[in-house]
Design a protein around this motif. Structure first.
Motif, PDB file in Angstrom:
ATOM      1  N   THR A   1      28.766  -2.475 -12.807  1.00 12.58           N
ATOM      2  CA  THR A   1      28.416  -3.423 -11.760  1.00 12.58           C
ATOM      3  C   THR A   1      28.729  -4.825 -12.265  1.00 12.58           C
ATOM      4  O   THR A   1      28.998  -5.035 -13.451  1.00 12.58           O
ATOM      5  CB  THR A   1      26.943  -3.307 -11.352  1.00 12.58           C
ATOM      6  OG1 THR A   1      26.694  -4.150 -10.220  1.00 12.58           O
ATOM      7  CG2 THR A   1      26.016  -3.698 -12.495  1.00 12.58           C
ATOM      8  N   SER A   2      28.705  -5.777 -11.386  1.00 15.13           N
ATOM      9  CA  SER A   2      28.997  -7.165 -11.760  1.00 15.13           C
ATOM     10  C   SER A   2      27.995  -8.088 -11.091  1.00 15.13           C
ATOM     11  O   SER A   2      27.312  -7.706 -10.133  1.00 15.13           O
ATOM     12  CB  SER A   2      30.432  -7.543 -11.350  1.00 15.13           C
ATOM     13  OG  SER A   2      30.646  -7.296  -9.975  1.00 15.13           O
ATOM     14  N   SER A   3      27.914  -9.313 -11.618  1.00 15.04           N
ATOM     15  CA  SER A   3      26.967 -10.327 -11.117  1.00 15.04           C
ATOM     16  C   SER A   3      25.535  -9.811 -11.132  1.00 15.04           C
ATOM     17  O   SER A   3      24.745 -10.083 -10.227  1.00 15.04           O
ATOM     18  CB  SER A   3      27.350 -10.765  -9.690  1.00 15.04           C
ATOM     19  OG  SER A   3      28.651 -11.294  -9.668  1.00 15.04           O
ATOM     20  N   LEU A   4      25.205  -9.062 -12.183  1.00 14.70           N
ATOM     21  CA  LEU A   4      23.855  -8.516 -12.307  1.00 14.70           C
ATOM     22  C   LEU A   4      23.525  -8.376 -13.792  1.00 14.70           C
ATOM     23  O   LEU A   4      24.318  -7.836 -14.559  1.00 14.70           O
ATOM     24  CB  LEU A   4      23.758  -7.155 -11.615  1.00 14.70           C
ATOM     25  CG  LEU A   4      22.399  -6.472 -11.663  1.00 14.70           C
ATOM     26  CD1 LEU A   4      21.380  -7.257 -10.824  1.00 14.70           C
ATOM     27  CD2 LEU A   4      22.479  -5.036 -11.175  1.00 14.70           C
TER      28      LEU A   4
ATOM     29  N   ALA B   1      27.866  -4.861 -17.090  1.00 15.55           N
ATOM     30  CA  ALA B   1      26.601  -4.142 -16.952  1.00 15.55           C
ATOM     31  C   ALA B   1      26.802  -2.825 -16.203  1.00 15.55           C
ATOM     32  O   ALA B   1      27.729  -2.676 -15.406  1.00 15.55           O
ATOM     33  CB  ALA B   1      25.586  -5.017 -16.226  1.00 15.55           C
ATOM     34  N   ARG B   2      25.923  -1.880 -16.479  1.00 19.64           N
ATOM     35  CA  ARG B   2      25.928  -0.614 -15.757  1.00 19.64           C
ATOM     36  C   ARG B   2      24.755  -0.583 -14.794  1.00 19.64           C
ATOM     37  O   ARG B   2      23.686  -1.138 -15.083  1.00 19.64           O
ATOM     38  CB  ARG B   2      25.861   0.552 -16.748  1.00 19.64           C
ATOM     39  CG  ARG B   2      27.052   0.619 -17.690  1.00 19.64           C
ATOM     40  CD  ARG B   2      27.130   1.963 -18.401  1.00 19.64           C
ATOM     41  NE  ARG B   2      26.049   2.170 -19.345  1.00 19.64           N
ATOM     42  CZ  ARG B   2      26.128   1.884 -20.642  1.00 19.64           C
ATOM     43  NH1 ARG B   2      27.237   1.335 -21.143  1.00 19.64           N
ATOM     44  NH2 ARG B   2      25.110   2.122 -21.455  1.00 19.64           N
ATOM     45  N   PRO B   3      24.917   0.072 -13.651  1.00 22.10           N
ATOM     46  CA  PRO B   3      23.832   0.129 -12.670  1.00 22.10           C
ATOM     47  C   PRO B   3      22.764   1.133 -13.077  1.00 22.10           C
ATOM     48  O   PRO B   3      22.935   1.900 -14.028  1.00 22.10           O
ATOM     49  CB  PRO B   3      24.552   0.574 -11.394  1.00 22.10           C
ATOM     50  CG  PRO B   3      25.678   1.420 -11.901  1.00 22.10           C
ATOM     51  CD  PRO B   3      26.131   0.780 -13.185  1.00 22.10           C
TER      52      PRO B   3
ATOM     53  N   PHE C   1      24.124   6.004  -7.777  1.00 22.24           N
ATOM     54  CA  PHE C   1      24.087   4.737  -8.498  1.00 22.24           C
ATOM     55  C   PHE C   1      23.450   3.672  -7.606  1.00 22.24           C
ATOM     56  O   PHE C   1      23.858   3.478  -6.457  1.00 22.24           O
ATOM     57  CB  PHE C   1      25.491   4.310  -8.905  1.00 22.24           C
ATOM     58  CG  PHE C   1      26.147   5.274  -9.850  1.00 22.24           C
ATOM     59  CD1 PHE C   1      25.882   5.224 -11.206  1.00 22.24           C
ATOM     60  CD2 PHE C   1      27.019   6.255  -9.371  1.00 22.24           C
ATOM     61  CE1 PHE C   1      26.489   6.124 -12.075  1.00 22.24           C
ATOM     62  CE2 PHE C   1      27.625   7.153 -10.236  1.00 22.24           C
ATOM     63  CZ  PHE C   1      27.354   7.091 -11.595  1.00 22.24           C
ATOM     64  N   GLN C   2      22.472   2.987  -8.154  1.00 25.36           N
ATOM     65  CA  GLN C   2      21.765   1.961  -7.390  1.00 25.36           C
ATOM     66  C   GLN C   2      22.639   0.731  -7.218  1.00 25.36           C
ATOM     67  O   GLN C   2      23.246   0.240  -8.166  1.00 25.36           O
ATOM     68  CB  GLN C   2      20.475   1.581  -8.122  1.00 25.36           C
ATOM     69  CG  GLN C   2      19.570   0.656  -7.338  1.00 25.36           C
ATOM     70  CD  GLN C   2      18.291   0.360  -8.110  1.00 25.36           C
ATOM     71  OE1 GLN C   2      18.323  -0.241  -9.176  1.00 25.36           O
ATOM     72  NE2 GLN C   2      17.175   0.821  -7.580  1.00 25.36           N
ATOM     73  N   THR C   3      22.724   0.258  -5.999  1.00 23.85           N
ATOM     74  CA  THR C   3      23.508  -0.948  -5.723  1.00 23.85           C
ATOM     75  C   THR C   3      22.737  -2.191  -6.170  1.00 23.85           C
ATOM     76  O   THR C   3      21.529  -2.136  -6.425  1.00 23.85           O
ATOM     77  CB  THR C   3      23.839  -1.052  -4.235  1.00 23.85           C
ATOM     78  OG1 THR C   3      22.619  -1.029  -3.473  1.00 23.85           O
ATOM     79  CG2 THR C   3      24.697   0.131  -3.800  1.00 23.85           C
ATOM     80  N   ASN C   4      23.445  -3.303  -6.252  1.00 29.32           N
ATOM     81  CA  ASN C   4      22.796  -4.545  -6.679  1.00 29.32           C
ATOM     82  C   ASN C   4      21.712  -4.964  -5.693  1.00 29.32           C
ATOM     83  O   ASN C   4      21.899  -4.867  -4.468  1.00 29.32           O
ATOM     84  CB  ASN C   4      23.827  -5.658  -6.798  1.00 29.32           C
ATOM     85  CG  ASN C   4      24.705  -5.495  -8.020  1.00 29.32           C
ATOM     86  OD1 ASN C   4      24.677  -4.471  -8.685  1.00 29.32           O
ATOM     87  ND2 ASN C   4      25.477  -6.516  -8.319  1.00 29.32           N
TER      88      ASN C   4
ATOM     89  N   SER D   1      16.825 -12.047  -2.663  1.00 28.72           N
ATOM     90  CA  SER D   1      15.435 -12.231  -2.231  1.00 28.72           C
ATOM     91  C   SER D   1      14.493 -11.174  -2.793  1.00 28.72           C
ATOM     92  O   SER D   1      13.274 -11.280  -2.645  1.00 28.72           O
ATOM     93  CB  SER D   1      15.364 -12.212  -0.695  1.00 28.72           C
ATOM     94  OG  SER D   1      15.884 -10.979  -0.192  1.00 28.72           O
ATOM     95  N   ASP D   2      15.028 -10.142  -3.422  1.00 25.90           N
ATOM     96  CA  ASP D   2      14.181  -9.070  -3.963  1.00 25.90           C
ATOM     97  C   ASP D   2      13.375  -9.590  -5.145  1.00 25.90           C
ATOM     98  O   ASP D   2      13.864 -10.371  -5.972  1.00 25.90           O
ATOM     99  CB  ASP D   2      15.033  -7.884  -4.409  1.00 25.90           C
ATOM    100  CG  ASP D   2      15.652  -7.137  -3.230  1.00 25.90           C
ATOM    101  OD1 ASP D   2      15.183  -7.346  -2.103  1.00 25.90           O
ATOM    102  OD2 ASP D   2      16.603  -6.360  -3.454  1.00 25.90           O
ATOM    103  N   VAL D   3      12.132  -9.134  -5.230  1.00 21.97           N
ATOM    104  CA  VAL D   3      11.242  -9.543  -6.324  1.00 21.97           C
ATOM    105  C   VAL D   3      10.673  -8.305  -7.006  1.00 21.97           C
ATOM    106  O   VAL D   3      10.778  -7.184  -6.499  1.00 21.97           O
ATOM    107  CB  VAL D   3      10.094 -10.435  -5.804  1.00 21.97           C
ATOM    108  CG1 VAL D   3      10.637 -11.737  -5.221  1.00 21.97           C
ATOM    109  CG2 VAL D   3       9.279  -9.694  -4.747  1.00 21.97           C
ATOM    110  N   GLY D   4      10.075  -8.505  -8.162  1.00 25.18           N
ATOM    111  CA  GLY D   4       9.439  -7.405  -8.868  1.00 25.18           C
ATOM    112  C   GLY D   4      10.402  -6.439  -9.514  1.00 25.18           C
ATOM    113  O   GLY D   4      10.056  -5.270  -9.747  1.00 25.18           O
TER     114      GLY D   4
END
Length: 215
Positions: free
Chosen positions: A78-81, A95-97, A120-123, A127-130
């Motif tokens: 993944t990228s930008s994460l 990074a890997r998801p 595989f979980q997407t980015n 606005s996501d928290v926690g």
């Protein structure tokens, strides 16, 4: 089975340099199964006849190579994460998801989607928290790539002109059944619309004829 914690000798650093164990997986060149069959067979038809029929239809030889290979391992990225703040954004290593299930179980194995991309979980959204501040849980090299099945076939005959002079005719067909062998992926990045789709295929059926004079 070739296992390693380094995908290459210099161009791929670990996702988390404090956890090399998470990098321990199949090497990029590891194929779990490789079967290659070579054969040569002299056709018995008209082989003992010395007339025109025997000279034309007899003495032919067939040969071939048959290959069955399972696929190479691939890694989802993944990228930008950067969950854990390891400095992975737009850097090498990528990074890997997070992993949710086995991407090879129930995989479609189609050109549009080779493995189960929903594993595989997407980015997350901005606005996501926690969110957990840990590296992605997806392992390296856990995706089983496409296998290879190929039949190459040759048919040839030698005509003896005199003791030291022979003329050979041969026909060769590569991938005689024109089996489509997928090769690589268009993208392995979960942020891409092409994630999990096949990008290239191996050679289609090709044929060639040849004549050779041995003296």
């Amino acid at each position: 089975k070739h296992l390693t914690n380094s995908a290459s000798d210099r161009s791929n650093a670990p996702q988390d340099s404090y956890d090399l164990r998470s990098e321990y997986q199949r090497a990029t060149l590891d194929r779990r199964h490789v079967l290659t069959i070579n054969y040569t067979y002299d056709l018995p038809f008209f082989a003992k006849r010395r007339d025109l029929v025997g000279q034309t239809l007899g003495g032919w030889q067939v040969a071939g190579i048959t290959v069955f290979n399972t696929g190479l391992p691939f890694t989802a990225v993944t990228s930008s994460l950067d969950y854990a703040g390891l400095g992975l954004i737009n850097a090498n290593p990528t990074a890997r998801p997070n992993l949710k299930c086995d991407p090879n179980a129930g995989a479609p194995n189609t050109f549009q989607q080779w493995f189960n991309t929903s594993c595989f979980q997407t980015n997350p959204l901005n606005s996501d928290v926690g969110l957990p501040n840990t590296p992605g849980t997806s392992g390296r090299g856990i995706i089983n790539g496409p296998p290879t099945t190929r039949f190459d076939f040759t048919m040839k005959k030698e005509f003896r002109i005199r003791e030291s002079l022979k003329f050979q005719l041969r026909a060769e067909v590569f991938n005689i059944f024109n089996h489509t062998n997928f090769r690589g992926f268009a993208s392995l990045n979960v942020t891409s619309a092409l994630f999990g789709s096949i990008g290239t295929v191996r050679d289609p059926r090709t044929m060639q004829l040849a004549a050779k004079l041995n003296f």
